[in-house]
Design a protein around this motif. Structure first.
Motif, PDB file in Angstrom:
ATOM      1  N   ASN A 116     -35.019  52.762   1.938  1.00 59.52           N
ATOM      2  CA  ASN A 116     -34.646  52.677   0.529  1.00 59.52           C
ATOM      3  C   ASN A 116     -33.298  53.333   0.261  1.00 59.52           C
ATOM      4  O   ASN A 116     -32.753  53.217  -0.832  1.00 59.52           O
ATOM      5  CB  ASN A 116     -35.711  53.357  -0.347  1.00 59.52           C
ATOM      6  CG  ASN A 116     -36.698  52.354  -0.927  1.00 59.52           C
ATOM      7  OD1 ASN A 116     -36.568  51.152  -0.737  1.00 59.52           O
ATOM      8  ND2 ASN A 116     -37.698  52.857  -1.637  1.00 59.52           N
TER       9      ASN A 116
ATOM     10  N   SER B 255     -29.617  53.661  -0.067  1.00 60.54           N
ATOM     11  CA  SER B 255     -28.559  52.660  -0.272  1.00 60.54           C
ATOM     12  C   SER B 255     -27.165  53.223  -0.021  1.00 60.54           C
ATOM     13  O   SER B 255     -26.167  52.545  -0.264  1.00 60.54           O
ATOM     14  CB  SER B 255     -28.631  52.107  -1.699  1.00 60.54           C
ATOM     15  OG  SER B 255     -28.355  53.124  -2.649  1.00 60.54           O
TER      16      SER B 255
ATOM     17  N   SER C 225     -32.130  48.962   1.076  1.00 58.38           N
ATOM     18  CA  SER C 225     -32.355  48.512  -0.299  1.00 58.38           C
ATOM     19  C   SER C 225     -31.072  47.954  -0.898  1.00 58.38           C
ATOM     20  O   SER C 225     -31.114  47.107  -1.797  1.00 58.38           O
ATOM     21  CB  SER C 225     -32.880  49.662  -1.163  1.00 58.38           C
ATOM     22  OG  SER C 225     -31.928  50.706  -1.268  1.00 58.38           O
ATOM     23  N   ALA C 226     -29.905  48.400  -0.393  1.00 58.30           N
ATOM     24  CA  ALA C 226     -28.628  47.854  -0.861  1.00 58.30           C
ATOM     25  C   ALA C 226     -28.493  46.393  -0.455  1.00 58.30           C
ATOM     26  O   ALA C 226     -28.073  45.542  -1.256  1.00 58.30           O
ATOM     27  CB  ALA C 226     -27.473  48.667  -0.295  1.00 58.30           C
TER      28      ALA C 226
ATOM     29  N   THR D 211     -30.891  44.348  -2.537  1.00 64.00           N
ATOM     30  CA  THR D 211     -30.381  44.199  -3.903  1.00 64.00           C
ATOM     31  C   THR D 211     -29.286  43.148  -3.957  1.00 64.00           C
ATOM     32  O   THR D 211     -29.270  42.290  -4.851  1.00 64.00           O
ATOM     33  CB  THR D 211     -29.849  45.545  -4.416  1.00 64.00           C
ATOM     34  OG1 THR D 211     -30.925  46.501  -4.444  1.00 64.00           O
ATOM     35  CG2 THR D 211     -29.257  45.413  -5.808  1.00 64.00           C
TER      36      THR D 211
ATOM     37  N   LEU E  91     -23.875  50.208  -0.811  1.00 67.67           N
ATOM     38  CA  LEU E  91     -24.160  49.294  -1.911  1.00 67.67           C
ATOM     39  C   LEU E  91     -22.943  48.447  -2.270  1.00 67.67           C
ATOM     40  O   LEU E  91     -23.055  47.223  -2.430  1.00 67.67           O
ATOM     41  CB  LEU E  91     -24.638  50.087  -3.127  1.00 67.67           C
ATOM     42  CG  LEU E  91     -24.993  49.285  -4.378  1.00 67.67           C
ATOM     43  CD1 LEU E  91     -26.050  48.226  -4.072  1.00 67.67           C
ATOM     44  CD2 LEU E  91     -25.470  50.218  -5.489  1.00 67.67           C
TER      45      LEU E  91
ATOM     46  N   GLY F  53     -27.384  52.772  -7.579  1.00 67.53           N
ATOM     47  CA  GLY F  53     -27.865  53.131  -6.260  1.00 67.53           C
ATOM     48  C   GLY F  53     -27.824  54.633  -6.083  1.00 67.53           C
ATOM     49  O   GLY F  53     -27.640  55.384  -7.040  1.00 67.53           O
TER      50      GLY F  53
ATOM     51  N   THR G  27     -31.479  49.993  -6.992  1.00 62.65           N
ATOM     52  CA  THR G  27     -31.801  49.692  -5.598  1.00 62.65           C
ATOM     53  C   THR G  27     -33.198  50.134  -5.223  1.00 62.65           C
ATOM     54  O   THR G  27     -33.851  49.493  -4.388  1.00 62.65           O
ATOM     55  CB  THR G  27     -30.796  50.368  -4.648  1.00 62.65           C
ATOM     56  OG1 THR G  27     -30.785  51.779  -4.899  1.00 62.65           O
ATOM     57  CG2 THR G  27     -29.400  49.804  -4.827  1.00 62.65           C
ATOM     58  N   ASN G  28     -33.677  51.234  -5.795  1.00 65.39           N
ATOM     59  CA  ASN G  28     -35.008  51.736  -5.444  1.00 65.39           C
ATOM     60  C   ASN G  28     -35.467  52.746  -6.486  1.00 65.39           C
ATOM     61  O   ASN G  28     -34.644  53.298  -7.224  1.00 65.39           O
ATOM     62  CB  ASN G  28     -34.995  52.388  -4.054  1.00 65.39           C
ATOM     63  CG  ASN G  28     -34.164  53.643  -4.014  1.00 65.39           C
ATOM     64  OD1 ASN G  28     -34.653  54.724  -4.336  1.00 65.39           O
ATOM     65  ND2 ASN G  28     -32.896  53.531  -3.640  1.00 65.39           N
TER      66      ASN G  28
ATOM     67  N   THR H 227     -32.298  58.025  -7.030  1.00 63.89           N
ATOM     68  CA  THR H 227     -32.047  56.912  -7.941  1.00 63.89           C
ATOM     69  C   THR H 227     -33.045  56.835  -9.091  1.00 63.89           C
ATOM     70  O   THR H 227     -32.665  56.606 -10.238  1.00 63.89           O
ATOM     71  CB  THR H 227     -32.060  55.592  -7.155  1.00 63.89           C
ATOM     72  OG1 THR H 227     -31.288  55.743  -5.969  1.00 63.89           O
ATOM     73  CG2 THR H 227     -31.502  54.452  -7.979  1.00 63.89           C
TER      74      THR H 227
END
Length: 286
Positions: free
Chosen positions: A74, A76, A102-103, A106, A127, A149, A175-176, A191
């Motif tokens: 997760n 980013s 996660s980036a 996304t 990100l 992010g 992102t998370n 985040t």
């Protein structure tokens, strides 16, 4: 909250987990053999910058097997290349194409939603690079999205600008949802905590792309060319890794080298397919 406790590395099999006649293990027995692997990074492969015992051998077996696998995070902040280099510095070999952040999830989500869109981004290179490669223009001039992010340098000025852009109509993406992150000095706001601040100021809830959203798992499966019925997800958190893997239809494996203790498992309304001490216990399954 379940799963928030610290952990110590453990060796040997656990005795507090129900025997293999439980419904969870029956579910595992009914599944097809594992042909692809998804694994969380922090708490599964590393802990506060140190490899978890067995992780190096586990990753070596995965590489030699030729089976598709991805390391999920997760976080980013970093690009896959950055993370690959950082892991290599710890003695863990993970090719950058085997890292899914996660980036990246996304960026892929936004590319599918609004190709060639625009975004005001609060975050780091992981990100901004992912969004740039997805064809997005990064701007603070009437953007389609505000994308939040993780960064170690959240600024009041950037948050104020994000709040004003969302109030003006920009869509809010994160992102998370992780509220805190680890560090050698203790927990850091992450985040999810900053998103709560923005929501409080705007009244707008964000859409979270990363775990526990099963979307991240499905995009990872597509990236790896894997199928849910023959893929396992390894994680150390019931409330992110296990629930998102379960909702994506994967076999779920909880390791006890991270944030969840064996005693915590029974406090959740869902169960992992397997509970093991560490990835060292999974080497023979590859």
């Amino acid at each position: 909250m379940p799963g928030r406790k610290g952990s110590q590395f453990r060796t040997g099999r656990i005795s507090s987990v129900p025997p293999r006649t439980t419904s969870g293990d029956m579910h595992v027995a009914d599944r097809k053999p594992i042909e692809s692997w998804l694994t969380d990074m922090d708490g599964v492969l590393i802990h506060e910058g140190t490899p978890i015992p067995g992780a190096e051998e586990f990753l070596r077996r995965l590489r030699e097997s030729g089976k598709p696998f991805l390391v999920l995070t997760n976080n980013s902040i970093y690009t896959p290349r950055d993370l690959s280099a950082r892991l290599a510095g710890m003695g863990l070999e993970v090719p950058e194409e085997c890292i899914w952040t996660s980036a990246l999830a996304t960026a892929k989500f936004l590319k599918g939603q609004r190709p060639g869109g625009t975004a005001y981004v609060i975050g780091e290179a992981g990100l901004t690079t992912a969004l740039y490669q997805a064809g997005y223009v990064l701007t603070d001039n009437n953007p389609d999205y505000v994308v939040l992010g993780e960064t170690r340098t959240y600024s009041f000025e950037a948050l104020t600008k994000a709040i004003r852009l969302i109030n003006a109509g920009a869509r809010f993406i994160c992102t998370n949802p992780d509220e805190t992150g680890p560090s050698t000095e203790g927990v850091l706001p992450a985040t999810g905590s900053v998103a709560a601040l923005i929501t409080k100021a705007t009244g707008v809830e964000p859409y979270f792309v990363g775990k526990p959203n099963p979307l991240m798992m499905r995009e990872a499966l597509n990236t790896a060319g894997a199928h849910s019925e023959t893929t396992a997800m390894i994680g150390d958190r019931m409330d992110t890794d296990i629930v998102s893997g379960m909702e994506a239809g994967l076999e779920t494996i909880l390791v006890l080298t991270g944030l969840t203790d064996a005693a915590d498992v029974e406090r959740f309304p869902y169960r992992p397919g397997r509970v093991v001490d560490s990835v060292a216990d999974l080497i023979e399954l590859i």
